[in-house]
Design a protein around this motif. Structure first.
Motif: not given
Length: 133
Positions: A11-15, A80, A77
């Motif tokens: 998953d390219p989104r930061p966590l 959110y 995600h």
């Protein structure tokens, strides 16, 4: 490597503020708990002492529903809405603890309850780990 771990890695989104390994562990524990609790409830229905297992069946089914929902939401995600994520984790932790307690009452006589209690305790601990972050 689990599918949850693999998906979180790609998953390219930061966590922010979430440990990907702990999140993957929680998703996996919730999925396993949901399946195990459902199977335990079904097994309870086939036991000769069914009337004594009514609360166990209810607790298992409640836990299965809450754990499955928690896993699905966490797999989205997770950054959110932290408030929703925390509320689900707290609810899942409670549902897993209640199911584990009830199954532990029957674990000596019913192996499926022992297995279910173990899965519920793992789920409970995984939810608590994410809540502690």
């Amino acid at each position: 490597m689990s599918f949850a771990t693999t998906m979180l890695r790609v998953d390219p989104r930061p966590l922010p503020h979430i440990d990907r390994a702990a999140l993957a562990e929680c998703i996996e524990a919730c999925i396993e708990c949901a399946a195990t609790a459902t199977a335990c409830a079904e097994a309870c229905l086939s036991e000769p002492d069914l009337p004594e297992l009514t609360e166990c069946i209810r607790a298992s089914l409640d836990c299965a529903d809450v754990a499955a929902t928690t896993a699905r939401v966490l797999a989205r995600h997770p950054a959110y809405d932290a408030n929703l994520r925390r509320a689900l984790l707290a609810a899942c932790r409670v549902a897993a603890a209640l199911s584990a307690e009830e199954c532990e009452r029957h674990a000596e006589r019913h192996n499926h309850c022992r297995v279910c209690a173990d899965a519920c305790r793992r789920c409970e601990a995984a939810c608590q780990s994410l809540l502690d972050v």
